[in-house]
Scaffold this active site. Structure first.
Site, mmCIF file in Angstrom:
data_model
loop_
_atom_site.group_PDB
_atom_site.id
_atom_site.type_symbol
_atom_site.label_atom_id
_atom_site.label_comp_id
_atom_site.label_asym_id
_atom_site.label_seq_id
_atom_site.Cartn_x
_atom_site.Cartn_y
_atom_site.Cartn_z
ATOM 1 C CG ASP A 481 -2.197 0.707 1.085
ATOM 2 O OD1 ASP A 481 -2.324 1.494 0.136
ATOM 3 O OD2 ASP A 481 -3.105 0.502 1.923
ATOM 4 C CG ASP A 551 -9.340 2.599 -0.409
ATOM 5 O OD1 ASP A 551 -8.942 1.436 -0.577
ATOM 6 O OD2 ASP A 551 -8.674 3.461 0.196
HETATM 7 C C1 DGJ Z 1 -5.842 1.882 1.987
HETATM 8 C C2 DGJ Z 1 -6.230 0.664 1.196
HETATM 9 O O1 DGJ Z 1 -6.715 1.031 -0.056
HETATM 10 C C3 DGJ Z 1 -7.235 -0.146 1.988
HETATM 11 O O2 DGJ Z 1 -7.679 -1.240 1.236
HETATM 12 C C4 DGJ Z 1 -6.594 -0.584 3.274
HETATM 13 O O3 DGJ Z 1 -5.535 -1.447 3.000
HETATM 14 C C5 DGJ Z 1 -6.112 0.636 4.054
HETATM 15 N N1 DGJ Z 1 -5.272 1.474 3.237
HETATM 16 C C6 DGJ Z 1 -5.350 0.218 5.281
HETATM 17 O O4 DGJ Z 1 -4.823 1.273 5.966
#
Ligand code: DGJ
Length: 736
Positions: A481, A551
């Site tokens: 991430d 997201d």
């Molecule tokens: C952002 C990601 O897109 C989410 O899926 C998740 O992993 C969060 N970060 C975790 O902090």
């Protein structure tokens, strides 16, 4: 970004030219060269690209479009006259890689400053080399030993031409590159062109835009350090008359996960040009004598079967030439991800419980998301401290991983290696590792700062941490991430003149870590996530199996995100989860609708399984079993976008397996007007003479005859009983 340093070889050039001339009339010869006229013709199954050397030594673009077979058909470039004392001949001469110098006023591909302030750069052909499907053309400044090698590669079976450039300072004095691009592409002169491009924001990525190109410049770019949610480095241009299945479309995608820029210009002389590469914003890259810089790769193609044809070519190219393992890579497993269920509240007992439930549904890869390390109880602490939190996992991760493996699933782990919270041991120990301007504030976003990965010590720290995790535990998958944009991109340890190298070196080191990790742990797979779809491009795709498209997991919003995503990127890499409702925007859609939306990519489940009813689990088990039956078709088949979520009250997408034996049609009704039937679905890509057994996963077919011929399905179509709000179905066709 390769680091090729192949000096042009004169003998090779001649031999290459002879061999190619003798076979130049063969259809399908990937690179032909006419020595007499100094013209090259690059050909793939779907396209050709031609260029040549003008009388003044400038390398000029000559053709980009449908395949040609004969280099001798292409007129050699002639010298034009200046149009006026304001518009010199260069305005219409279409140089392949214009340096900024002499009488050139449009977007240059290269602009430099010498130590003494001299900024003039005029590039002329020096030599070239053809080797198989690769062509290198060397240019040199008319006075100085400043060399530019233009690299071209042809993927004959995949319809794609690849370009980038290497800039080398062969002089005895330093120089600074102020702007360097990967390629300039030219469309046939004319009017009425239309640009397609992808824009967005966090939780609403890859939104498709289509608009006429007028005189002036349109800039697509990232200044944020990563690829960014706001623009994706892809473009498509048509003549204003293309549809999903017809019309001429020129398209391209840049392989760079840092600051990039694509400028689409229409000149006053009806010339449409696309120039793309490293963003010139805050850019300065010094080259000492003997040093060189490679630009990112820019891929491009041409389709005469509309946007759908362009996408299908890109998807196949990505699957076969870009993704790790290419054709041999395994189908993407069904995954479970804990994030939306538990956020930071992960612990061994809770994750075991979710794993038990996920395994029963048929999940194959269990991914534990954020919260497992350091003092990570929320987003204010812990990033940088990549040791297992002893309160949450008293035995380390082994107990959980063994449990997951014992259930027959692989284990995946979330990491965010490039970041640090101020409240972390790492930041306390190495405050200098964060990118910063000395004695200036360090802005935080999501309470975190960005490590300066351009530094060798930071790179080694990150590699070492991930290597250790992958070595110590049976981790099959990292979800990597990256949750904020850069700010204060200073590198105070370097001289002021060198600091802006950070933009480029950061990305190079990022790629190096991925490459080293993968080489050392060959079974390891990686997902690229950047707060959703902030890092999706052909550069990162060389190094990852999946990307997190957004997201926003709300199924109806997702239809539009996925439509845009599919313009440029293959379904196989698009991780898509089924989550709980009401979702982040308050909308509730039925579980079947959520599943069918997610089943159009690499299916995942991100719901809180502890809250699911027995009926939910049964629906999920059935859907996952169906997905396994069709996933090869979805992940590696040809996609036909039949109805867009933007313009219809239904969205329809059809996938056809490469061997033609199976096809799957996903149909979604957004909101029915009273008594109005869903439109007939005219299928595509079938064999009109063949018979297909037709079945709907949830009994929504209005026409119940089966088997049915491909001709009928494509010409008379299928009718489905989709009613009310958010109704959906998948129709599976098996060739008899
Ligand atoms: C952002 C990601 O897109 C989410 O899926 C998740 O992993 C969060 N970060 C975790 O902090």
């Amino acid at each position: 970004m390769g680091r090729r340093k192949r000096p042009p070889h004169k003998l090779m050039t001649r031999i290459g030219a002879l061999v190619l001339l003798s076979t130049a009339s063969l259809w399908g010869q990937s690179i032909q060269y006419s020595e007499a006229r100094k013209v090259w013709l690059l050909t793939t199954q779907q396209s050709s690209y031609a260029l040549g050397v003008g009388p003044d030594g400038a390398v000029r673009h000559l053709y980009w479009g449908a395949p040609l077979w004969r280099v001798d058909d292409i007129p050699a470039p002639t010298q034009r006259r200046d149009i006026s004392s304001f518009d010199p001949r260069q305005m219409i001469e279409n140089e392949e890689f214009p340096g900024w110098g002499g009488t050139r006023y449009y977007e240059p591909a290269l602009k430099i400053t010498r130590e003494d302030g001299d900024r003039d750069l005029v590039l002329k052909y020096a030599s070239h080399r053809v080797q198989g499907n690769d062509l290198d053309i060397s240019l040199k400044d008319i006075r100085d030993d400043i060399q530019v090698t233009l690299h071209y590669a042809v993927y004959p079976e995949n319809g794609i031409v690849r370009r980038n450039a290497t800039i080398r300072n062969g002089t005895t004095r330093p120089l600074t590159i102020e702007s360097v691009q990967s390629a300039t592409w030219y469309l046939p002169p004319g009017e009425g062109y239309q640009l397609s491009y992808l824009t967005g924001r966090w939780a609403a990525e890859t939104q498709l835009n289509r608009e006429p190109i007028h005189e002036g410049a349109k800039v697509l770019e990232s200044r944020k350090g990563h690829t960014s949610h706001n623009f994706n480095p892809w473009f498509a241009i048509d003549h204003g008359d293309a549809s999903e299945e017809s019309g001429r479309v020129w398209y391209g995608a840049l392989a760079w996960s840092g600051n990039w820029r694509i400028t689409v210009e229409q000149t006053p002389y009806r010339q449409v040009r696309v120039t793309g590469g490293l963003n010139t914003f805050d850019f300065a890259y010094p080259l000492k004598p003997g040093e060189s810089l490679d630009t990112p790769i820019f891929y491009a193609g041409y389709s005469d079967s509309g946007y759908g044809g362009a996408s299908r070519t890109m998807h196949k190219f990505e699957r076969e030439q870009i993704l790790p393992g290419g054709k041999e890579s395994r189908p993407r497993p069904v995954l479970y991800n804990s994030w939306e269920a538990t956020t930071f509240n992960v612990n061994e007992a809770g994750q075991r419980e979710l794993a038990d439930k996920a395994a029963k549904l048929g999940v194959e890869l269990f991914v534990m998301d954020d919260g497992w390390f350091g003092k990570r109880n929320d987003d204010r602490a812990g990033l940088g401290d990549w040791f297992v939190n002893p309160q949450k996992f008293p035995q380390g991760l082994k107990g959980l991983i063994d449990h997951v493996n014992g259930l027959g699933m692989d284990f995946g782990l979330w990491v965010e290696p490039e970041m640090v919270n101020a409240d972390s041991d790492l930041y306390r120990a190495h405050p200098d590792w964060v990118m910063n301007f000395k004695d200036r504030p360090r802005s935080e976003l999501r309470n975190q700062m960005v490590l300066n990965l351009a530094r060798a010590d930071v790179k080694e720290y990150i590699f070492g941490m991930l290597d250790k995790l992958a070595g110590e535990y049976n981790i099959r998958y990292f979800k990597w991430d990256m949750n904020r944009a850069f700010s204060e991109p200073g590198w105070p340890e370097l001289a002021a003149t060198d600091q802006r190298k950070l933009w480029v070196e950061y990305v190079r080191n990022l790629y190096e870590i991925f490459d080293r990790l993968r080489a050392k742990h060959p079974k390891l797979e990686i997902e690229s996530c950047s707060g959703g779809g902030g890092r999706i491009d052909l550069g990162i795709l060389r190094r990852v199996e999946e990307v997190w498209a957004s997201d926003n997991t709300e199924a109806f919003d997702r239809l539009r995100i996925q439509e845009g995503f599919s313009q440029a990127y293959a379904a196989k890499i698009m991780s898509a989860w089924v989550t709980d409702v009401p979702n982040m925007n308050g909308r509730s859609t039925p579980l079947a609708f959520r599943f069918l939306v997610a089943m159009q990519g690499a299916l995942g489940v991100g719901a809180n399984l502890n809250k699911w009813t027995e009926q939910d689990s049964k629906t999920a088990t059935d859907m996952i079993a169906t997905y396994k039956r069709i996933r090869t078709t979805v992940q590696t088949g040809d996609l036909y976008r039949i109805a867009s979520p933007r313009t219809n009250d239904v969205t329809v997408n059809q996938y056809v397996a490469t061997d033609g034996k199976q096809s799957v049609v996903f149909a979604f009704r957004h909101s029915q007007e009273y008594n109005l039937a869903a439109p007939t679905i005219y299928l595509r890509g079938l064999d009109e003479r063949a018979l297909y057994k037709v079945e709907s996963v949830n009994n929504k077919l209005l026409d119940r005859q089966t088997p049915v011929s491909g001709a009928y399905l494509m010409r008379a179509g299928l009718n489905v009983n989709l009613r009310g709000d958010f109704d959906s179905t998948a129709i599976i066709l098996e060739r008899q």
